[in-house]
Scaffold this motif. Sequence first.
Motif, PDB file in Angstrom:
ATOM      1  N   GLN A  24      26.564  23.176  25.609  1.00 22.69           N
ATOM      2  CA  GLN A  24      25.632  22.397  24.793  1.00 22.69           C
ATOM      3  C   GLN A  24      24.256  23.074  24.773  1.00 22.69           C
ATOM      4  O   GLN A  24      23.233  22.412  24.655  1.00 22.69           O
ATOM      5  N   SER A  25      24.247  24.380  24.882  1.00 19.62           N
ATOM      6  CA  SER A  25      23.002  25.100  25.114  1.00 19.62           C
ATOM      7  C   SER A  25      22.010  24.983  23.953  1.00 19.62           C
ATOM      8  O   SER A  25      20.802  24.988  24.169  1.00 19.62           O
ATOM      9  N   TRP A  26      22.495  24.850  22.721  1.00 22.36           N
ATOM     10  CA  TRP A  26      21.568  24.772  21.579  1.00 22.36           C
ATOM     11  C   TRP A  26      20.656  23.553  21.715  1.00 22.36           C
ATOM     12  O   TRP A  26      19.430  23.669  21.673  1.00 22.36           O
ATOM     13  N   SER A  27      21.256  22.368  21.886  1.00 24.39           N
ATOM     14  CA  SER A  27      20.455  21.156  22.018  1.00 24.39           C
ATOM     15  C   SER A  27      19.647  21.170  23.314  1.00 24.39           C
ATOM     16  O   SER A  27      18.507  20.686  23.355  1.00 24.39           O
ATOM     17  N   LEU A  28      20.196  21.737  24.374  1.00 22.24           N
ATOM     18  CA  LEU A  28      19.483  21.819  25.650  1.00 22.24           C
ATOM     19  C   LEU A  28      18.198  22.633  25.503  1.00 22.24           C
ATOM     20  O   LEU A  28      17.126  22.222  25.968  1.00 22.24           O
ATOM     21  N   ILE A  29      18.290  23.772  24.841  1.00 22.93           N
ATOM     22  CA  ILE A  29      17.120  24.645  24.676  1.00 22.93           C
ATOM     23  C   ILE A  29      16.066  23.981  23.797  1.00 22.93           C
ATOM     24  O   ILE A  29      14.874  23.952  24.131  1.00 22.93           O
ATOM     25  N   LEU A  53      15.509  20.823  23.143  1.00 26.57           N
ATOM     26  CA  LEU A  53      14.879  19.672  23.799  1.00 26.57           C
ATOM     27  C   LEU A  53      13.943  20.096  24.922  1.00 26.57           C
ATOM     28  O   LEU A  53      12.897  19.485  25.145  1.00 26.57           O
ATOM     29  N   THR A  54      14.308  21.161  25.634  1.00 25.05           N
ATOM     30  CA  THR A  54      13.429  21.644  26.711  1.00 25.05           C
ATOM     31  C   THR A  54      12.141  22.221  26.147  1.00 25.05           C
ATOM     32  O   THR A  54      11.064  22.032  26.720  1.00 25.05           O
ATOM     33  N   ALA A  82      16.831  29.098  19.335  1.00 17.17           N
ATOM     34  CA  ALA A  82      16.558  27.701  19.683  1.00 17.17           C
ATOM     35  C   ALA A  82      15.200  27.552  20.355  1.00 17.17           C
ATOM     36  O   ALA A  82      14.533  26.519  20.203  1.00 17.17           O
ATOM     37  N   SER A  83      14.757  28.560  21.101  1.00 17.05           N
ATOM     38  CA  SER A  83      13.444  28.507  21.737  1.00 17.05           C
ATOM     39  C   SER A  83      12.338  28.431  20.691  1.00 17.05           C
ATOM     40  O   SER A  83      11.423  27.600  20.789  1.00 17.05           O
ATOM     41  N   VAL A  84      12.418  29.296  19.689  1.00 18.82           N
ATOM     42  CA  VAL A  84      11.398  29.296  18.629  1.00 18.82           C
ATOM     43  C   VAL A  84      11.436  27.979  17.863  1.00 18.82           C
ATOM     44  O   VAL A  84      10.397  27.365  17.587  1.00 18.82           O
ATOM     45  N   LEU A  85      12.628  27.516  17.518  1.00 18.16           N
ATOM     46  CA  LEU A  85      12.761  26.256  16.781  1.00 18.16           C
ATOM     47  C   LEU A  85      12.221  25.082  17.596  1.00 18.16           C
ATOM     48  O   LEU A  85      11.492  24.228  17.071  1.00 18.16           O
ATOM     49  N   PRO A 134       7.429  22.326  16.738  1.00 22.97           N
ATOM     50  CA  PRO A 134       6.718  21.056  16.531  1.00 22.97           C
ATOM     51  C   PRO A 134       5.452  20.920  17.370  1.00 22.97           C
ATOM     52  O   PRO A 134       4.369  20.634  16.846  1.00 22.97           O
ATOM     53  N   ARG A 135       5.565  21.158  18.684  1.00 27.35           N
ATOM     54  CA  ARG A 135       4.372  20.995  19.523  1.00 27.35           C
ATOM     55  C   ARG A 135       3.372  22.117  19.306  1.00 27.35           C
ATOM     56  O   ARG A 135       2.157  21.895  19.337  1.00 27.35           O
ATOM     57  N   SER A 136       3.879  23.331  19.053  1.00 28.24           N
ATOM     58  CA  SER A 136       2.975  24.463  18.855  1.00 28.24           C
ATOM     59  C   SER A 136       2.165  24.295  17.568  1.00 28.24           C
ATOM     60  O   SER A 136       0.970  24.602  17.538  1.00 28.24           O
ATOM     61  N   LEU A 137       2.816  23.815  16.504  1.00 27.24           N
ATOM     62  CA  LEU A 137       2.099  23.587  15.253  1.00 27.24           C
ATOM     63  C   LEU A 137       1.019  22.531  15.424  1.00 27.24           C
ATOM     64  O   LEU A 137      -0.075  22.639  14.856  1.00 27.24           O
ATOM     65  N   PHE A 138       1.327  21.502  16.207  1.00 28.80           N
ATOM     66  CA  PHE A 138       0.327  20.459  16.423  1.00 28.80           C
ATOM     67  C   PHE A 138      -0.880  21.009  17.169  1.00 28.80           C
ATOM     68  O   PHE A 138      -2.032  20.796  16.757  1.00 28.80           O
ATOM     69  N   PHE A 139      -0.646  21.725  18.269  1.00 36.09           N
ATOM     70  CA  PHE A 139      -1.763  22.276  19.035  1.00 36.09           C
ATOM     71  C   PHE A 139      -2.481  23.373  18.247  1.00 36.09           C
ATOM     72  O   PHE A 139      -3.697  23.540  18.386  1.00 36.09           O
ATOM     73  N   TYR A 140      -1.743  24.094  17.432  1.00 41.17           N
ATOM     74  CA  TYR A 140      -2.366  25.118  16.591  1.00 41.17           C
ATOM     75  C   TYR A 140      -3.317  24.457  15.597  1.00 41.17           C
ATOM     76  O   TYR A 140      -4.437  24.924  15.383  1.00 41.17           O
TER      77      TYR A 140
END
Length: 241
Positions: A131-136, A138-139, A167-170, A174-180
């Motif tokens: 389940q690594s895609w969703s795990l990455i 969400l982390t 998956a890391s970039v995806l 969301p959070r990076s765009l907000f802080f950016y």
Amino acid sequence: MAFLRALFQKNFSTLLTMFLLVAVPLLGSTAVAALLLRNQHLLEGLRWGPALLYFALTAVTMAFALTPTTFVAIATGYYFGWAGLPGMVAAYAVAAAIGYELALRLDHGKLRQFLHLFPKAGGVVDQLQSQSWSLIVLTRLSPVLPFALMTFVLAMVGVPRRRFLAASVLGMLPRSLFFYWLGTEASDVLALLRDPDQGALSKLVLVGLVAASLFGLFFVFNRALKRSLQANAATDAKILP
């Protein structure tokens, strides 16, 4: 207690590295903030060459946990505007790739092998890998989970390299765009770097991201545990006459 004793004896170097990946970003962000305090115009109006050097350096500092990703997003948004967004995303991807390779070379699969000595723990790890895609995703979504530490942990779980990077970039977007965006709107970058969750909107977004990440991870781990128990039960049933 026996499990913890064996864990520390056989994986001390791995656990020490994980501790440093949590502690070092606090020191790194303090040092960079002090540097910007003395040289607030250091990153203003950079040409292509110095700008590329900046993104290369941030990729390395994020990979080695010297600067938090939130810190980099805010500073890049403030000094570069939206023109710097592709460079920040590329720096994130490079940092994730460096961290992944570093984890593989430091751990050599020792922690994963150790966990497989305990059938239940090993079974959960195997299910998480599937389940690594969703795990990455969400982390990476949570702004409170350290970037470098999660890179290290995910690499040790054994997630595939290409899936990990995508998956890391995806998950970071969301959070990076907000802080950016906060960085582009900031009038005082140093105050924002010291306290990123200023204002009701910031607090609401942060709580939402953390909640989504935690509930999602709880669901993923719970499903992995159930599937592991079912697989163990099926194996035991085959062994029994």
